[in-house]
Structures are given as structure tokens and as C-alpha cells.
Design an enzyme around this catalytic site. Structure first.
Site, PDB file in Angstrom:
ATOM      1  N   SER A 123      19.919  37.087  28.121  1.00  0.00           N
ATOM      2  CA  SER A 123      19.316  36.265  29.182  1.00  0.00           C
ATOM      3  C   SER A 123      19.165  37.056  30.479  1.00  0.00           C
ATOM      4  O   SER A 123      19.898  38.022  30.726  1.00  0.00           O
ATOM      5  CB  SER A 123      20.186  35.032  29.442  1.00  0.00           C
ATOM      6  OG  SER A 123      20.355  34.303  28.250  1.00  0.00           O
TER       7      SER A 123
HETATM    8  N1  SAM Z   1      24.519  34.787  25.582  1.00  0.00           N
HETATM    9  C1  SAM Z   1      23.736  35.871  25.055  1.00  0.00           C
HETATM   10  C2  SAM Z   1      23.937  37.154  25.816  1.00  0.00           C
HETATM   11  O1  SAM Z   1      24.712  37.189  26.780  1.00  0.00           O
HETATM   12  O2  SAM Z   1      23.335  38.154  25.399  1.00  0.00           O
HETATM   13  C3  SAM Z   1      22.265  35.533  24.935  1.00  0.00           C
HETATM   14  C4  SAM Z   1      22.041  34.493  23.925  1.00  0.00           C
HETATM   15  S1  SAM Z   1      20.466  34.499  23.136  1.00  0.00           S
HETATM   16  C5  SAM Z   1      19.473  33.855  24.425  1.00  0.00           C
HETATM   17  C6  SAM Z   1      20.772  33.143  22.007  1.00  0.00           C
HETATM   18  C7  SAM Z   1      21.641  33.521  20.833  1.00  0.00           C
HETATM   19  O3  SAM Z   1      22.009  32.309  20.149  1.00  0.00           O
HETATM   20  C8  SAM Z   1      20.950  34.376  19.796  1.00  0.00           C
HETATM   21  O4  SAM Z   1      21.685  35.542  19.574  1.00  0.00           O
HETATM   22  C9  SAM Z   1      20.906  33.489  18.548  1.00  0.00           C
HETATM   23  O5  SAM Z   1      21.001  34.197  17.333  1.00  0.00           O
HETATM   24  C10 SAM Z   1      22.104  32.589  18.780  1.00  0.00           C
HETATM   25  N2  SAM Z   1      22.132  31.317  18.049  1.00  0.00           N
HETATM   26  C11 SAM Z   1      21.112  30.450  17.775  1.00  0.00           C
HETATM   27  N3  SAM Z   1      21.576  29.384  17.091  1.00  0.00           N
HETATM   28  C12 SAM Z   1      22.917  29.567  16.931  1.00  0.00           C
HETATM   29  C13 SAM Z   1      23.958  28.808  16.325  1.00  0.00           C
HETATM   30  N4  SAM Z   1      23.761  27.638  15.716  1.00  0.00           N
HETATM   31  N5  SAM Z   1      25.215  29.297  16.357  1.00  0.00           N
HETATM   32  C14 SAM Z   1      25.486  30.493  16.950  1.00  0.00           C
HETATM   33  N6  SAM Z   1      24.538  31.263  17.543  1.00  0.00           N
HETATM   34  C15 SAM Z   1      23.276  30.803  17.535  1.00  0.00           C
END
Ligand code: SAM
Length: 226
Positions: free
Chosen positions: A62
Site C-alpha cells: 500500500s
Molecule cells: N499490508 C500489505 C503490505 O504492507 O504490504 C499490503 C496488502 S495487499 C494490498 C493485500 C494482501 O491481502 C495481498 O497480499 C493478498 O494476497 C492478501 N489477501 C487477500 N485475501 C486474503 C485473505 N482472505 N487472507 C489473507 N490474505 C489475503
């Protein structure tokens, strides 16, 4: 590296001037965590451009202002047990760990962070180790919409992917006096929702519009075709 440190300080100062950052704990954390260690090596020079960056598998780290806003809304404190859903690069988890486990040696909290893509969980583990946060952050592979009952209740829960609604297990696993921050909306645009639990009751506050990658899982979106 020195140059990146200067860029980090300038970006944090800009976010303070813009009014995104007010909480001294959050400011200290953003100054401390080297975002350049959480982006793919070839993108390091862009680590302090305030925008999301690709981290592979069609996912992103993000933008720093979004991490700032969400962390301010979450308002974590030293000693807190935190759950993050959506580890990605591990950067947000490191910012949280800095506050709950590093800033006050007398009160050592912990961050549990769940990622559904195993390769990204490995990427995050490596980044967290290089940045010195391994002992404060546990990375779990799984569906974060189910929460992490093994370590519940959590004082703070943050979801960093776009949800259609708040997953009920996360409400169940939120401690009393706890807060949850989550982007809720359709897969293309969401609003930030803050849910606080006090005396067993829930209090909701809607915040700014935002755009996150979708939360895929039992209580999220069902398809990976976005
Ligand atoms: N917080 C992260 C960082 O600091 O880099 C950025 C997050 S990214 C915008 C969203 C993440 O959520 C992705 O890596 C995606 O694979 C994960 N994601 C989506 N659905 C999910 C779920 N049900 N459980 C765990 N992770 C999930």
C-alpha cells in the site's frame, strides 16, 4: 541507503504537513521502518514515492499515506496483540510491530499477520527478518477472513484488502475495548470502516474512500478473476 533515509524523513514530514499523520507513535514508526526493504529490489529507488507498488502475484504494497491513515485510525498501543489480514510485503506488519512491541521495552505486544498466497508470506518473512522484526511478527498462511482463533482475542485488527462486508469471525475475535479497521465496498472502490467494541457493543465510523485489492476467502470475495 543514506539517500533513502533522507527520502523517508521527507515523506513522513510531508504526511505530517498534509495532516495524515498526527500520532507521535505512528510518526516514529514510519520514520523507523525501512520501506525499501519491503519492495522488490528493482523498485527500491521508488520506495518513498507515495504510491502503491507491485509486489508480484497481482498484489501491492500500500501507499505510505494509506498505511499512515489506517495505523492512525487503528491507534495501536505498546503491549497490544494485533491481527493483520493481508500480509503482502510485511511492511504494515513491521509498522505495527514497531509500535506494539519495540517502542516500549516494558510492554512487548505481538503482531499476527495472515496471507493467503504462500509465496508472498515467504517474501514477507524474508523482508521482516532483514528489517529486524521477525521476533515481533508471526506470519501465517491461510484465509484471514476466518481470523486466527488460536491467538484471539486481539486488541486491534486491521484488514488490508477490500472486503464486501466485515467478516463475522473478526468481530468475534476482537477484544473488548478493541478496534478493527477494514476497507469495505465493492471490488473497485471502498470506504475505510472503523469498528470499535465497547462493553460488548459495536460502534462504527466510516472514513475516506480507498482502493484495495480484493479480500478473497470464505467471508470475502469468492473469485480471483478481478
Ligand atoms: N499490508 C500489505 C503490505 O504492507 O504490504 C499490503 C496488502 S495487499 C494490498 C493485500 C494482501 O491481502 C495481498 O497480499 C493478498 O494476497 C492478501 N489477501 C487477500 N485475501 C486474503 C485473505 N482472505 N487472507 C489473507 N490474505 C489475503
Amino acid at each position: 541507503m543514506k539517500d533513502l533515509e533522507v527520502q523517508r524523513r521527507r515523506l513522513v514530514e510531508a504526511l505530517v504537513s498534509a495532516g495524515y499523520l498526527k500520532n507521535p507513535r505512528v510518526i516514529r514508526a514510519l520514520l523507523a521502518v525501512p520501506r525499501e526493504l519491503f519492495v522488490p529490489e528493482e523498485l527500491r529507488e521508488y520506495a518513498y514515492v507515495d504510491s502503491p507498488l507491485p509486489i508480484g502475484y497481482r498484489q501491492t504494497i500500500s501507499a505510505v499515506h494509506m498505511v499512515a491513515i489506517m495505523t492512525e485510525e487503528l491507534n495501536p498501543e505498546p503491549g497490544d496483540t494485533v491481527l493483520e489480514v493481508g500480509t503482502g510485503s510485511g511492511y504494515q506488519a513491521a509498522v505495527l510491530a514497531e509500535i506494539v512491541a519495540k517502542q516500549d521495552p516494558e510492554r512487548r505486544g505481538h503482531v499476527y499477520t495472515i496471507e493467503r498466497i504462500p509465496e508472498l508470506a515467504e517474501f514477507a518473512k524474508g523482508n521482516l527478518a532483514r528489517a529486524g522484526y521477525s521476533e515481533y511478527v508471526t506470519v501465517i498462511v491461510g484465509d484471514g477472513t476466518l481470523g486466527y482463533p488460536e491467538k484471539a482475542p486481539f486488541n486491534r485488527i486491521i484488514v488490508t484488502a477490500a472486503a464486501p462486508t466485515v467478516p463475522p469471525p473478526l468481530i468475534d475475535q476482537l477484544a473488548d475495548e478493541g478496534a478493527l479497521v477494514i476497507p469495505v465496498g465493492d471490488p473497485y472502490i471502498q470506504r475505510l470502516l472503523v469498528v470499535e467494541k465497547r462493553g460488548g457493543k459495536l460502534y462504527k465510523k466510516w472514513g475516506i474512500e480507498c482502493v484495495f485489492v480484493p479480500l478473497i476467502g470464505e467471508y470475502g470475495w469468492k473469485s480471483t478473476t478481478f
